[in-house]
Design a protein around this motif. Structure first.
Motif, PDB file in Angstrom:
ATOM      1  N   SER A  76      62.708  68.527  55.693  1.00  0.00           N
ATOM      2  CA  SER A  76      63.544  67.873  54.785  1.00  0.00           C
ATOM      3  C   SER A  76      62.854  69.183  53.092  1.00  0.00           C
ATOM      4  CB  SER A  76      63.843  66.777  53.063  1.00  0.00           C
ATOM      5  OG  SER A  76      62.674  66.339  52.733  1.00  0.00           O
ATOM      6  N   GLY A  77      61.786  69.014  52.927  1.00  0.00           N
ATOM      7  CA  GLY A  77      61.164  69.945  52.111  1.00  0.00           C
ATOM      8  C   GLY A  77      61.280  69.287  50.955  1.00  0.00           C
ATOM      9  N   LEU A  78      61.011  68.402  50.899  1.00  0.00           N
ATOM     10  CA  LEU A  78      61.095  66.934  49.634  1.00  0.00           C
ATOM     11  C   LEU A  78      59.515  67.121  48.726  1.00  0.00           C
ATOM     12  CD1 LEU A  78      61.874  65.853  47.790  1.00  0.00           C
ATOM     13  CD2 LEU A  78      61.291  63.214  48.702  1.00  0.00           C
ATOM     14  N   PRO A  79      58.874  67.913  48.137  1.00  0.00           N
ATOM     15  CA  PRO A  79      57.187  67.910  47.290  1.00  0.00           C
ATOM     16  C   PRO A  79      56.825  66.486  48.013  1.00  0.00           C
ATOM     17  CG  PRO A  79      59.282  68.797  46.240  1.00  0.00           C
ATOM     18  CD  PRO A  79      59.250  67.952  46.459  1.00  0.00           C
ATOM     19  N   ILE A  80      55.444  66.017  48.281  1.00  0.00           N
ATOM     20  CA  ILE A  80      55.410  65.282  48.586  1.00  0.00           C
ATOM     21  C   ILE A  80      53.530  65.430  48.103  1.00  0.00           C
ATOM     22  CG2 ILE A  80      55.073  65.573  50.954  1.00  0.00           C
ATOM     23  CD1 ILE A  80      55.134  61.721  51.470  1.00  0.00           C
ATOM     24  N   ALA A 242      49.084  62.968  40.813  1.00  0.00           N
ATOM     25  CA  ALA A 242      50.135  63.110  39.570  1.00  0.00           C
ATOM     26  C   ALA A 242      50.181  64.930  39.028  1.00  0.00           C
ATOM     27  CB  ALA A 242      50.245  62.207  38.637  1.00  0.00           C
ATOM     28  N   GLU A 243      48.598  65.217  39.068  1.00  0.00           N
ATOM     29  CA  GLU A 243      48.669  66.321  38.725  1.00  0.00           C
ATOM     30  C   GLU A 243      48.870  67.505  40.191  1.00  0.00           C
ATOM     31  OE1 GLU A 243      45.104  68.747  36.226  1.00  0.00           O
ATOM     32  OE2 GLU A 243      44.804  67.336  38.296  1.00  0.00           O
ATOM     33  N   LEU A 244      49.199  67.135  41.101  1.00  0.00           N
ATOM     34  CA  LEU A 244      49.430  67.813  42.452  1.00  0.00           C
ATOM     35  C   LEU A 244      51.390  68.225  42.137  1.00  0.00           C
ATOM     36  CD1 LEU A 244      49.008  70.045  44.419  1.00  0.00           C
ATOM     37  CD2 LEU A 244      48.545  68.211  46.524  1.00  0.00           C
ATOM     38  N   LEU A 245      51.783  66.806  42.247  1.00  0.00           N
ATOM     39  CA  LEU A 245      53.270  66.562  42.642  1.00  0.00           C
ATOM     40  C   LEU A 245      53.578  67.180  41.439  1.00  0.00           C
ATOM     41  CD1 LEU A 245      55.506  65.634  44.252  1.00  0.00           C
ATOM     42  CD2 LEU A 245      54.877  64.018  42.821  1.00  0.00           C
ATOM     43  N   GLY A 251      57.348  74.297  41.274  1.00  0.00           N
ATOM     44  CA  GLY A 251      57.644  75.228  42.746  1.00  0.00           C
ATOM     45  C   GLY A 251      56.527  75.821  43.274  1.00  0.00           C
ATOM     46  N   PHE A 252      55.142  75.132  42.656  1.00  0.00           N
ATOM     47  CA  PHE A 252      54.239  75.854  43.423  1.00  0.00           C
ATOM     48  C   PHE A 252      53.796  75.590  44.342  1.00  0.00           C
ATOM     49  CE2 PHE A 252      49.576  74.586  44.361  1.00  0.00           C
ATOM     50  CZ  PHE A 252      48.638  75.802  43.974  1.00  0.00           C
ATOM     51  N   ARG A 253      52.878  76.261  44.975  1.00  0.00           N
ATOM     52  CA  ARG A 253      52.837  76.081  46.696  1.00  0.00           C
ATOM     53  C   ARG A 253      51.601  76.494  46.856  1.00  0.00           C
ATOM     54  NH1 ARG A 253      57.732  77.387  49.554  1.00  0.00           N
ATOM     55  NH2 ARG A 253      58.842  78.513  48.765  1.00  0.00           N
ATOM     56  N   LYS A 254      51.137  74.679  48.337  1.00  0.00           N
ATOM     57  CA  LYS A 254      50.482  74.877  48.956  1.00  0.00           C
ATOM     58  C   LYS A 254      50.514  74.122  50.099  1.00  0.00           C
ATOM     59  CE  LYS A 254      46.950  70.911  48.399  1.00  0.00           C
ATOM     60  NZ  LYS A 254      45.380  71.895  48.062  1.00  0.00           N
ATOM     61  N   ASP A 255      49.533  74.931  51.043  1.00  0.00           N
ATOM     62  CA  ASP A 255      49.302  74.773  52.198  1.00  0.00           C
ATOM     63  C   ASP A 255      48.367  73.167  52.192  1.00  0.00           C
ATOM     64  OD1 ASP A 255      50.255  77.172  52.630  1.00  0.00           O
ATOM     65  OD2 ASP A 255      47.753  77.878  53.023  1.00  0.00           O
TER      66      ASP A 255
END
Length: 388
Positions: A76-80, A242-245, A251-255
């Protein structure tokens, strides 16, 4: 994305750890963001809601992720941000407690108390428990000793009663030489071990010292005797999640990677409040230091309470602890100071007072000499976002 991001928190409300994770999330939101939050009353085994498959929200923090759900979220690409530490790598950004460091900390706590026999009681096929065991075992082996282990399923299998499980634990306890230092993978298992020790009339902590993890205060205080427990810094985990989410939703991308949060320390209770020292007078002296160091006790005060000469006290403490009585007083004081600097926002004068120092200036000098940084630098390094 909506003006107020809609975020689902699948974090258990039934445990002290989960509630502290939620507190850390709250602390981040108070300072940095405003979310519309979905949070239900749940435990770790509560099923994820069916509607989640078609949910059009903005982000998730989860302690209940399984491989199937992870695959769905990836598609889905949903941020988690995944806090689930049962399965290993699920291909998601993860924030965990540093379970390996937790195991090492437990081992060092028991080794410091001069135990020579050790055991670990955990849960099979649970990544968090296995990592804690690995850290514990590596530290024990490095010190020249070995570890006996007991594991059983986290969830009771069909057809097996708690009586059967308890009998197996009692049988394992009976195989251990004593005195023995035992790490329980968590406080639940720690409570079970203490009950098993009682069943076989094994005195705690004299014959078996037991340390758990998660510092579930109510559970630990209800144990007989109260259970020593490692504090895994769940609030910090929640804050960082919470900070990372928040960054991911912007839009910040994180591997996919895993960040681990080191434990805050140990809350020592009666289940390990002993030193395996065969000299009664020196054992008393060390016990007095650990009980009274935070009140500012001096070596002269110890000599008034223990019937030995100063030279005998010095030789005896150095024999068992490899440091002087004064160095042990300072170690206890500074360990507590480090905990207060990380876990509280107390001022330096108040921390100095609580650690047995009359003058905060002298406290700062001693702290810098021993820790190699100022109290302020230590607090900043261990609470990088400045929340606690």
């Amino acid at each position: 994305m909506t003006e107020r991001p809609r975020v689902a928190l699948f974090v258990e409300t039934s445990s002290e750890f989960g509630r502290l994770v939620l507190r850390g999330i709250k602390q981040y939101l108070q300072a940095h963001a405003s979310w519309s939050i979905y949070l239900q009353q749940r435990d770790l085994n509560t099923r994820l809601p069916v509607w989640l498959n078609d949910w059009r929200g903005d982000g998730i923090i989860s302690r209940s992720t399984n491989p199937q759900f992870a695959e769905l979220v990836l598609e889905s690409g949903l941020p988690i941000v995944d806090l689930t530490d049962r399965w290993g790598d699920l291909g998601l950004p993860q924030i965990w407690a540093d379970h390996y460091a937790i195991g090492r900390m437990a081992a060092e706590h028991l080794i410091e108390r001069q135990f020579r026999h050790f055991g670990f009681a955990g849960f099979q096929n649970e990544t968090w428990s296995e990592l804690r065991y690995q850290g514990f075992q590596d530290a024990i082996i490095a010190a020249g000793f070995s570890t006996a282990s007991f594991v059983s399923p986290w969830e009771m299998t069909a057809g097996k009663s708690w009586d059967d499980e308890f009998t197996s634990l009692v049988d394992w306890i009976n195989t251990l030489p004593n005195p023995v230092g035992i790490m329980a993978a968590n406080d639940i298992r720690g409570q079970q071990i203490l009950d098993a020790c009682c069943e076989v009339d094994l005195a705690v902590p004299e014959q078996a010292a037991v340390i758990g993890c998660d510092n579930d205060a109510i559970r630990c205080e209800l144990c007989d005797p109260p259970l020593t427990s490692i504090i895994p810094n769940a609030e910090r985990i929640g804050y960082r999640a919470a900070e990372l989410l928040d960054q991911l939703m912007k839009g910040f991308r994180k591997d996919a990677s895993r960040e681990v949060i080191k434990p805050s320390g140990i809350l020592t209770r009666k289940s390990t409040d002993i030193l395996a020292i065969d000299d009664a007078d020196i054992a008393d002296a060390v016990r007095i230091i650990r009980e009274k160091a935070l009140s500012g006790i001096r070596v002269e005060d110890i000599l008034e309470l223990v019937p030995v000469s100063r030279s005998t006290l010095e030789r005896g403490v150095r024999k068992y602890l490899k440091r002087s009585p004064q160095a042990e007083i300072r170690r206890v004081q500074l360990a507590h100071a480090c905990d207060l600097l990380v876990q509280t926002d107390l001022t330096l004068p108040e921390i100095a007072r609580r650690c047995g120092f009359v003058h905060s200036e002298y406290f700062s000098v001693v702290f810098k000499r021993q820790i190699r940084m100022t109290p302020g630098q230590y607090r900043a390094m261990n609470t990088s976002s400045g929340t606690f």
